[in-house]
Design an enzyme around this catalytic site. Sequence first.
Site, short mmCIF file in Angstrom:
data_model
loop_
_atom_site.label_atom_id
_atom_site.label_comp_id
_atom_site.label_asym_id
_atom_site.label_seq_id
_atom_site.Cartn_x
_atom_site.Cartn_y
_atom_site.Cartn_z
CG ASP A 171 2.55 -6.59 1.45
OD1 ASP A 171 2.28 -7.69 1.99
OD2 ASP A 171 1.71 -5.68 1.33
CB SER A 228 -0.93 0.00 1.21
OG SER A 228 -0.21 -0.20 2.41
CD GLU A 243 -7.33 -5.56 1.78
OE1 GLU A 243 -6.21 -6.09 1.67
OE2 GLU A 243 -7.58 -4.41 1.38
CD GLU A 245 -2.15 -8.68 -2.51
OE1 GLU A 245 -2.74 -8.83 -3.61
OE2 GLU A 245 -1.95 -7.57 -2.01
O1 KIV Z 1 -0.45 -3.38 1.64
C1 KIV Z 1 -1.10 -3.33 2.71
O2 KIV Z 1 -1.10 -2.33 3.43
C2 KIV Z 1 -1.85 -4.51 3.10
C3 KIV Z 1 -2.84 -4.35 4.20
C4 KIV Z 1 -4.00 -3.61 3.70
C5 KIV Z 1 -3.21 -5.63 4.80
O3 KIV Z 1 -1.70 -5.54 2.52
#
Ligand code: KIV
Length: 276
Positions: free
Chosen positions: A83, A45, A182, A115
């Site tokens: 991530d 994000s 989510e 994901e």
């Molecule tokens: O990228 C992010 O901030 C996320 C959260 C919304 C869980 O994956």
Amino acid sequence: MKNTSVTFKEMKQKGEKISMLTAYDYSTAKLVDKAGINGILVGDSLGNVMLGYPDTVSVTMEDMIHHGAAVARGAENALVVIDMPFMSYQASVYDAVVNAGRLMKEGRAGAIKLEGGEEIIPQVEAIVKASIPVMGHIGLTPQSINTMGGYKAQGRDIASAKKLVRDAKLLEEAGAFAVTLECVPADLAEFVSKEISIPTIGIGAGAGTDGQILVYADMLAMFSDYRPKFVKNFANVGEMMMQGFKDYDAEVKAGTYPAPEHTYAIDPEVLAEATK
Ligand code: KIV
């Protein structure tokens, strides 16, 4: 106490709720860590919140490593999860392991998140085999925005609800230590949380998950491009920042800032000599 993938699992066993927030830089990570939050997600994000992209698709490994390492330097006790960005793991198991390794070695992550469910299970198994803790992420998966057709709640029909339950179980079997849910209906998220032994971390998934996560800039009302239904304002930091910027602008233009107390002095004799 240092939070790890192991302590997350222990917290679920003890029935203790797990708190997580995102962060993308050293100073914010330090604040989040000092507040006692269990885990910091360096979410992709950051593409929206930090870099101004309309989605997370353009985020690169270099972005994640750069921001991840800054967060890791600021987090003493929180588990830092970084991530895996779009296309760093989808194409092959090899890519997945090599890129997860980079997030650990160069980003100093304590765990990585990726994901997807059934379709990425070989990647999850291989990353776990490489001794890297994996957090899954199912339900709304923003990296798939172009096939999902919009940011909307998932698991609301029988087929997709069944897939969600199956994906959560597959991720657990593949060795994931936790799974993010989510934008999932609360009753379904609660069911999944009871069905698996690893913790579920909800975002827009109701109160029945084992933990919660929010994007810090959302819960502090700093990010205003869009506002998901599940976000609660815990502080109006965006408004406070705006007021601070306006006050600064006004004082600079009025000549009232800087005041004497913000100014360095020089011995008048030194000044006279130096400016002769
Ligand atoms: O990228 C992010 O901030 C996320 C959260 C919304 C869980 O994956």
